[in-house]
Design a protein around this motif. Structure first.
Motif, PDB file in Angstrom:
ATOM      1  N   LEU A 201     -21.491 -75.610 -17.506  1.00 13.63           N
ATOM      2  CA  LEU A 201     -21.155 -75.988 -16.137  1.00 13.63           C
ATOM      3  C   LEU A 201     -21.586 -77.402 -15.764  1.00 13.63           C
ATOM      4  N   PRO A 202     -22.823 -77.859 -16.083  1.00 11.91           N
ATOM      5  CA  PRO A 202     -23.171 -79.237 -15.725  1.00 11.91           C
ATOM      6  C   PRO A 202     -22.253 -80.277 -16.372  1.00 11.91           C
ATOM      7  N   VAL A 203     -21.795 -80.006 -17.571  1.00 15.87           N
ATOM      8  CA  VAL A 203     -20.891 -80.938 -18.242  1.00 15.87           C
ATOM      9  C   VAL A 203     -19.554 -80.960 -17.521  1.00 15.87           C
ATOM     10  N   LEU A 204     -19.038 -79.777 -17.164  1.00 16.96           N
ATOM     11  CA  LEU A 204     -17.762 -79.721 -16.456  1.00 16.96           C
ATOM     12  C   LEU A 204     -17.829 -80.418 -15.108  1.00 16.96           C
ATOM     13  N   LEU A 205     -18.968 -80.312 -14.430  1.00 15.01           N
ATOM     14  CA  LEU A 205     -19.105 -80.941 -13.116  1.00 15.01           C
ATOM     15  C   LEU A 205     -19.165 -82.458 -13.204  1.00 15.01           C
ATOM     16  N   THR A 206     -19.499 -83.003 -14.379  1.00 16.08           N
ATOM     17  CA  THR A 206     -19.550 -84.455 -14.532  1.00 16.08           C
ATOM     18  C   THR A 206     -18.188 -85.067 -14.841  1.00 16.08           C
ATOM     19  N   LEU A 207     -17.207 -84.250 -15.182  1.00 12.64           N
ATOM     20  CA  LEU A 207     -15.866 -84.770 -15.462  1.00 12.64           C
ATOM     21  C   LEU A 207     -15.201 -85.140 -14.138  1.00 12.64           C
TER      22      LEU A 207
ATOM     23  N   TRP B 155      -7.387 -60.996 -17.203  1.00 12.23           N
ATOM     24  CA  TRP B 155      -6.275 -61.884 -16.887  1.00 12.23           C
ATOM     25  C   TRP B 155      -5.053 -61.538 -17.730  1.00 12.23           C
ATOM     26  N   ASP B 156      -3.887 -61.853 -17.202  1.00 13.61           N
ATOM     27  CA  ASP B 156      -2.628 -61.605 -17.871  1.00 13.61           C
ATOM     28  C   ASP B 156      -2.390 -62.613 -18.995  1.00 13.61           C
ATOM     29  N   GLU B 157      -1.610 -62.218 -19.986  1.00 10.83           N
ATOM     30  CA  GLU B 157      -1.288 -63.101 -21.106  1.00 10.83           C
ATOM     31  C   GLU B 157      -0.570 -64.365 -20.620  1.00 10.83           C
ATOM     32  N   ARG B 158       0.320 -64.209 -19.650  1.00  9.06           N
ATOM     33  CA  ARG B 158       1.062 -65.350 -19.123  1.00  9.06           C
ATOM     34  C   ARG B 158       0.131 -66.376 -18.464  1.00  9.06           C
ATOM     35  N   THR B 159      -0.947 -65.901 -17.853  1.00 10.46           N
ATOM     36  CA  THR B 159      -1.922 -66.810 -17.240  1.00 10.46           C
ATOM     37  C   THR B 159      -2.533 -67.720 -18.291  1.00 10.46           C
ATOM     38  N   PHE B 160      -2.931 -67.136 -19.415  1.00 12.85           N
ATOM     39  CA  PHE B 160      -3.499 -67.948 -20.493  1.00 12.85           C
ATOM     40  C   PHE B 160      -2.474 -68.934 -21.036  1.00 12.85           C
ATOM     41  N   ARG B 161      -1.245 -68.514 -21.219  1.00 12.80           N
ATOM     42  CA  ARG B 161      -0.211 -69.423 -21.724  1.00 12.80           C
ATOM     43  C   ARG B 161       0.007 -70.601 -20.782  1.00 12.80           C
ATOM     44  N   ARG B 162       0.022 -70.329 -19.496  1.00 11.60           N
ATOM     45  CA  ARG B 162       0.218 -71.409 -18.523  1.00 11.60           C
ATOM     46  C   ARG B 162      -0.946 -72.383 -18.523  1.00 11.60           C
ATOM     47  N   TRP B 163      -2.163 -71.854 -18.600  1.00 11.60           N
ATOM     48  CA  TRP B 163      -3.333 -72.748 -18.603  1.00 11.60           C
ATOM     49  C   TRP B 163      -3.400 -73.578 -19.867  1.00 11.60           C
ATOM     50  N   PHE B 164      -3.022 -72.999 -21.005  1.00  7.58           N
ATOM     51  CA  PHE B 164      -3.051 -73.759 -22.253  1.00  7.58           C
ATOM     52  C   PHE B 164      -1.956 -74.819 -22.295  1.00  7.58           C
ATOM     53  N   ALA B 165      -0.940 -74.685 -21.461  1.00  3.10           N
ATOM     54  CA  ALA B 165       0.105 -75.699 -21.396  1.00  3.10           C
ATOM     55  C   ALA B 165      -0.378 -76.943 -20.649  1.00  3.10           C
ATOM     56  N   LYS B 166      -1.455 -76.786 -19.854  1.00  3.21           N
ATOM     57  CA  LYS B 166      -2.007 -77.924 -19.116  1.00  3.21           C
ATOM     58  C   LYS B 166      -3.021 -78.647 -19.992  1.00  3.21           C
ATOM     59  N   ALA B 167      -3.118 -79.946 -19.806  1.00  2.87           N
ATOM     60  CA  ALA B 167      -4.031 -80.760 -20.623  1.00  2.87           C
ATOM     61  C   ALA B 167      -5.459 -80.669 -20.089  1.00  2.87           C
ATOM     62  N   LEU B 168      -6.402 -80.522 -20.982  1.00  2.00           N
ATOM     63  CA  LEU B 168      -7.825 -80.571 -20.651  1.00  2.00           C
ATOM     64  C   LEU B 168      -8.395 -81.801 -21.350  1.00  2.00           C
TER      65      LEU B 168
ATOM     66  N   HIS C 292     -12.089 -86.080 -13.089  1.00  2.00           N
ATOM     67  CA  HIS C 292     -10.742 -85.701 -12.658  1.00  2.00           C
ATOM     68  C   HIS C 292     -10.381 -84.267 -13.028  1.00  2.00           C
ATOM     69  N   LEU C 293     -11.373 -83.410 -13.212  1.00  2.69           N
ATOM     70  CA  LEU C 293     -11.100 -82.035 -13.593  1.00  2.69           C
ATOM     71  C   LEU C 293     -11.089 -81.157 -12.342  1.00  2.69           C
ATOM     72  N   PRO C 294      -9.928 -80.570 -11.993  1.00  7.87           N
ATOM     73  CA  PRO C 294      -9.863 -79.720 -10.799  1.00  7.87           C
ATOM     74  C   PRO C 294     -10.763 -78.494 -10.929  1.00  7.87           C
ATOM     75  N   VAL C 295     -11.187 -77.971  -9.793  1.00  9.88           N
ATOM     76  CA  VAL C 295     -12.084 -76.810  -9.765  1.00  9.88           C
ATOM     77  C   VAL C 295     -11.420 -75.606 -10.424  1.00  9.88           C
ATOM     78  N   THR C 296     -10.120 -75.442 -10.236  1.00 11.04           N
ATOM     79  CA  THR C 296      -9.431 -74.306 -10.849  1.00 11.04           C
ATOM     80  C   THR C 296      -9.459 -74.396 -12.371  1.00 11.04           C
ATOM     81  N   GLN C 297      -9.336 -75.603 -12.895  1.00 22.20           N
ATOM     82  CA  GLN C 297      -9.399 -75.789 -14.345  1.00 22.20           C
ATOM     83  C   GLN C 297     -10.823 -75.562 -14.849  1.00 22.20           C
ATOM     84  N   GLN C 298     -11.826 -75.934 -14.058  1.00 22.37           N
ATOM     85  CA  GLN C 298     -13.219 -75.657 -14.423  1.00 22.37           C
ATOM     86  C   GLN C 298     -13.437 -74.146 -14.517  1.00 22.37           C
TER      87      GLN C 298
END
Length: 148
Positions: free
Chosen positions: A4-10, A46-59, A12-18
């Motif tokens: 979590l501390p590492v994610l909070l230092t990024l 979580w649903d399988e489609r949720t994971f597919r959609r999140w993996f389509a977004k860049a981290l 341009h990372l939205p809270v939903t992506q965190q």
């Protein structure tokens, strides 16, 4: 140590992506066998489609991988001295249909052979000699364009 501390230092990372990343990390470590959207949905609510959609977004993996050693230095776990390392690894491969196959130097055989080559850039701490891989890229054979 939590991520979590590492994610909070990024910056341009939205809270939903965190939140997604925090949900994903324990699953990644706990699931036996193949990691894919279907297996992730079996072990979480979580649903399988949720994971597919999140993996389509860049981290921003590069920023995240550079931030972990920086956080450990700030926490006092590691010393402040780092070196950048680079290593090329050869994987022998037969056939013609594998993407990126070509002639590369095979160190143990002391000659060029057909296969794949991976180059890894890593950060190593002087204290404890911890190594943090930062970037791994498949080397393209001569005459082809590098895609990234």
């Amino acid at each position: 140590m939590t991520i979590l501390p590492v994610l909070l230092t990024l910056p341009h990372l939205p809270v939903t992506q965190q939140r997604f990343f925090l949900h994903l990390m324990p699953l990644w470590q706990a699931i036996p066998g193949r990691i894919n959207a279907l297996n992730l949905s079996r072990y979480s609510g979580w649903d399988e489609r949720t994971f597919r959609r999140w993996f389509a977004k860049a981290l921003p993996w590069n920023t995240l991988q550079w931030s972990v050693p920086e956080l450990l230095v700030r926490l006092g776990t590691l010393g402040s001295g780092f070196v950048l390392l680079m290593d090329a690894s050869f994987v022998p491969k037969a056939g013609t249909r594998t993407a990126g196959i070509g002639k590369f130097w095979n160190g143990p055989a002391s000659r060029s052979e057909q296969g794949l080559e991976l180059s890894c850039l890593a950060k190593m701490s002087w204290v404890g000699r911890h190594v943090f891989p930062v970037r791994v890229v498949q080397t393209q054979p001569a005459g082809t364009k590098q895609t990234d």
